[in-house]
Enzyme design. Structure first.
Site, mmCIF file in Angstrom:
data_model
loop_
_atom_site.group_PDB
_atom_site.id
_atom_site.type_symbol
_atom_site.label_atom_id
_atom_site.label_comp_id
_atom_site.label_asym_id
_atom_site.label_seq_id
_atom_site.Cartn_x
_atom_site.Cartn_y
_atom_site.Cartn_z
ATOM 1 N N ARG A 107 0.757 -1.550 -0.006
ATOM 2 C CA ARG A 107 0.021 0.058 -0.069
ATOM 3 C C ARG A 107 1.014 1.096 -0.134
ATOM 4 N NH1 ARG A 107 -3.628 -3.350 3.187
ATOM 5 N NH2 ARG A 107 -2.520 -2.921 5.299
ATOM 6 N N PHE A 149 -10.756 -6.158 -6.738
ATOM 7 C CA PHE A 149 -10.911 -6.701 -5.452
ATOM 8 C C PHE A 149 -10.567 -6.074 -4.360
ATOM 9 C CE2 PHE A 149 -9.306 -9.543 -9.004
ATOM 10 C CZ PHE A 149 -10.281 -10.384 -8.936
ATOM 11 N N ASP A 156 -15.424 -4.646 -6.203
ATOM 12 C CA ASP A 156 -15.667 -5.867 -5.331
ATOM 13 C C ASP A 156 -16.889 -6.353 -5.698
ATOM 14 O OD1 ASP A 156 -13.565 -6.614 -2.962
ATOM 15 O OD2 ASP A 156 -15.596 -7.614 -2.828
ATOM 16 N N CYS A 185 -1.827 -14.538 -3.735
ATOM 17 C CA CYS A 185 -1.786 -14.854 -2.100
ATOM 18 C C CYS A 185 -2.085 -16.330 -1.957
ATOM 19 C CB CYS A 185 -2.756 -14.118 -1.221
ATOM 20 S SG CYS A 185 -4.647 -14.619 -1.699
HETATM 21 N N1 SAH Z 1 -6.959 -5.806 -1.752
HETATM 22 C C1 SAH Z 1 -7.672 -5.874 -0.360
HETATM 23 C C2 SAH Z 1 -7.902 -7.520 -0.255
HETATM 24 C C3 SAH Z 1 -8.656 -8.249 -1.498
HETATM 25 S S1 SAH Z 1 -9.315 -9.687 -0.641
HETATM 26 C C4 SAH Z 1 -7.189 -5.297 0.600
HETATM 27 O O1 SAH Z 1 -5.812 -5.122 0.354
HETATM 28 O O2 SAH Z 1 -7.706 -4.892 1.473
HETATM 29 C C5 SAH Z 1 -10.433 -10.203 -2.118
HETATM 30 C C6 SAH Z 1 -11.626 -9.500 -2.450
HETATM 31 O O3 SAH Z 1 -12.196 -9.948 -3.736
HETATM 32 C C7 SAH Z 1 -12.737 -9.616 -1.360
HETATM 33 O O4 SAH Z 1 -12.977 -8.525 -1.088
HETATM 34 C C8 SAH Z 1 -13.967 -10.059 -2.290
HETATM 35 O O5 SAH Z 1 -15.014 -9.939 -1.759
HETATM 36 C C9 SAH Z 1 -13.621 -9.891 -3.657
HETATM 37 N N2 SAH Z 1 -13.837 -10.810 -4.599
HETATM 38 C C10 SAH Z 1 -13.691 -12.194 -4.577
HETATM 39 N N3 SAH Z 1 -13.924 -12.513 -6.010
HETATM 40 C C11 SAH Z 1 -14.283 -11.484 -6.938
HETATM 41 C C12 SAH Z 1 -14.888 -11.128 -8.066
HETATM 42 N N4 SAH Z 1 -14.862 -12.111 -9.123
HETATM 43 N N5 SAH Z 1 -15.079 -9.963 -8.468
HETATM 44 C C13 SAH Z 1 -15.000 -8.793 -7.679
HETATM 45 N N6 SAH Z 1 -14.652 -8.980 -6.371
HETATM 46 C C14 SAH Z 1 -14.039 -10.383 -6.062
#
Ligand code: SAH
Length: 403
Positions: free
Chosen positions: A213, A229, A251, A341
Site C-alpha cells: 500500500r 478486489f 468488489d 496470495c
Molecule cells: N485488496 C484487498 C484485499 C482483497 S481480498 C485489500 O488489500 O484490503 C479479495 C476481495 O475480492 C474480497 O473483498 C472479495 O469480496 C473480492 N472478490 C472475490 N471474487 C471477486 C470477483 N470475482 N469480483 C470482484 N470481487 C471479488
C-alpha cells in the site's frame, strides 16, 4: 510437569525434515505411536531406534500428524515455553517500524508457534488457532498474551475451513476482556481504517499488504486508479493519500465496499474521487474495455484462486485472464500492481503468467519491483511455506518498440 509423554516413532530414514528443522511430520513418515494420544497434546518424536529428536503437538486427524514445538527433545511445553516464544515474536515486531497500530504479532510456524496467528488492532488482539496443538493450549496462550501485552480484549476468529483438516470445528468470539467495538479504528501511514474483526476477512484487515500500500501510494500522484478486489479500500485509500486523482473500486461484496466508502469519508476524501462498484472483476474488466475506459494504475489483488494442487491449472488461467484484461485497460506507461496470495503459485510461474498475459494483450513491460508480504509476516528459512503473498509492479511500455 510432563512425566509420561506419548511417543511417536518415525519410519526408518524419515528424520530428514526434522534434521532440516522443518516443523511438520506427515502421516506417511510415522511408523507407530505409543501412549495416551489426545488431540493436540504434546508428544515426543523419536527416530526408528527410539532416540528422542523433538517435541510437538499430535494431530491424529491431520495429514500433518505432528507440528513441532521444539527441536530440543527435553523441552517442556508449558506456560514458560509459551511466554518465551511469544516474547520473542513480540520483540521481533518491536524492531519493525510499521507506521501503524495494527500488525501481525505472531505468524504461526514462522514464529515457532505452529497454528497460532495473533494480530493486533489498536488495543484488541485477534487470534486464530488453526492447528490441534494451538487449540489444546488456547487458554494458556490467551493468559500469556494478556500478561505480556497491554490490551483491552482478546478475540477469536478461528472460523476457517483449515480447522476441519485438524478435526476442529469453527470457533469465534470473545476470549478475554471486554467485547470490542463493532468497528475498530486503526491507523497506517497517516490514514485511518475501520476494521470489522467479527465479519471481516481473515482477522479483519489485510495487514500483509502494508508495504505494498505504501509503495502504491508513492506511485499515485495524479493517477486515475482502478482497484480490483478492493475489499475495504486498503489500496484505494493509499492511492488517494498519494495524490491519485480518482480511484474506482471493484468488489462483489457490498458490505466490504460500504466500509471502503466509509473509510474514504473518515479520511476526508471527496466521494467523487472514490467510486465503489459492486461487480465481478472478470466481467467488469471486459465491460470497461467495451466502454473504451483506461487507467494509469490498476491493482489486482484477488482472493486465493488455488487451494490445492488440483486447482493449479484453473487458478493459473484465472490469473492470466485478469492480468490480460487489466493490461488492455492500462494506458501505456501505466503501472499494473498484480498479486497472488496462493501459496502454491510460485513466483517464477506467476511472472510467466503475467508475461503471457502481456503477449496476448500485445504489449510489454518492465518489472519495476517484485512485491511480497510485510515483514510482520516473516518467512523463516526452515519453513518456506510461510511465503504466500507475491506480486509484481509492472510498467507497461508502448507497443511497437521492436524489443
Ligand atoms: N485488496 C484487498 C484485499 C482483497 S481480498 C485489500 O488489500 O484490503 C479479495 C476481495 O475480492 C474480497 O473483498 C472479495 O469480496 C473480492 N472478490 C472475490 N471474487 C471477486 C470477483 N470475482 N469480483 C470482484 N470481487 C471479488
Amino acid at each position: 510437569m510432563q512425566i509420561l509423554m506419548s511417543r511417536l516413532y518415525l519410519k526408518k530414514s524419515r528424520e530428514d525434515a526434522l534434521n532440516r528443522r522443518h516443523p511438520w511430520i506427515f502421516s506417511g513418515a510415522v511408523e507407530r505411536v505409543e501412549g495416551q494420544l489426545q488431540t493436540g497434546a504434546t508428544i515426543s518424536v523419536c527416530n526408528t531406534s527410539g532416540t528422542a529428536l523433538a517435541v510437538g503437538a499430535y494431530s491424529p486427524e491431520s495429514q500433518i500428524r505432528v507440528r513441532i514445538w521444539d527441536f530440543d527433545p527435553q523441552a517442556v511445553i508449558d506456560k514458560a515455553f509459551f511466554t518465551r516464544r511469544l516474547q520473542a515474536a513480540i520483540a521481533a515486531r518491536n524492531k519493525q517500524k510499521p507506521n501503524s497500530n495494527a500488525r501481525r504479532l505472531v505468524y504461526a510456524e514462522a514464529d515457532g508457534l505452529p497454528g497460532l496467528v495473533v494480530d493486533r488492532y489498536a488495543d484488541v488482539l485477534v487470534c486464530q488457532f488453526l492447528a490441534a496443538g494451538a487449540e489444546y493450549h488456547k487458554a494458556l496462550i490467551v493468559e500469556v498474551l494478556q500478561e505480556l501485552l497491554d490490551c483491552e480484549s482478546v478475540y477469536e476468529r478461528s472460523d476457517v475451513s483449515v480447522r476441519e483438516k485438524e478435526g476442529l470445528s469453527p470457533s469465534a468470539g470473545l476470549l478475554a476482556g471486554r467485547e470490542p467495538d463493532e468497528l475498530l479504528r486503526i491507523h497506517e501511514n497517516g490514514l485511518h481504517y475501520l476494521v470489522d474483526i467479527r465479519q471481516g476477512h481473515k482477522t479483519g484487515f489485510y495487514l500483509d499488504q502494508r508495504d505494498n500500500r505504501a509503495f502504491l501510494s508513492s506511485c499515485s500522484q495524479g493517477a486515475e486508479v482502478l482497484n480490483c478486489f478492493a475489499y475495504t479500500g486498503g489500496f484505494g485509500l493509499a492511492a488517494l493519500a498519494g495524490g491519485a486523482s480518482s480511484v474506482t473500486n471493484l468488489d462483489t461484496s457490498a458490505p466490504a465496499l460500504q466500509l471502503a466508502a466509509r473509510n474514504a469519508q473518515e479520511n476526508g476524501f471527496a466521494a467523487d474521487r472514490f467510486v465503489t462498484i459492486e461487480a465481478d472483476v472478470f466481467a467488469s474488466l471486459r465491460q470497461m474495455q467495451s466502454e473504451n475506459r483506461s487507467f494509469d494504475i490498476i491493482v489486482l489483488d484477488p482472493p486465493k484462486f488455488i487451494d490445492n494442487k488440483k486447482q493449479l491449472d484453473r487458478g493459473a488461467r484465472a490469473y492470466k485472464d485478469i492480468n490480460l484484461q487489466a493490461l488492455k485497460l492500462l494506458r501505456p506507461g501505466g503501472l499494473l500492481f498484480s498479486f497472488s496470495c496462493s501459496g502454491l503459485m510460485q513466483v517464477p510461474l506467476f511472472q510467466k503468467i503475467i508475461a503471457d498475459a502481456a503477449l496476448d494483450a500485445k504489449c510489454t513491460g518492465h518489472i519495476v519491483r517484485q512485491l511480497g508480504q510485510a515483514e510482520d509476516h516473516p518467512i523463516s528459512l526452515n519453513f518456506p511455506e510461510a511465503a504466500y503473498l507475491k506480486g509484481f509492479c509492472i510498467r507497461k511500455r508502448e507497443a511497437g518498440h521492436g524489443y
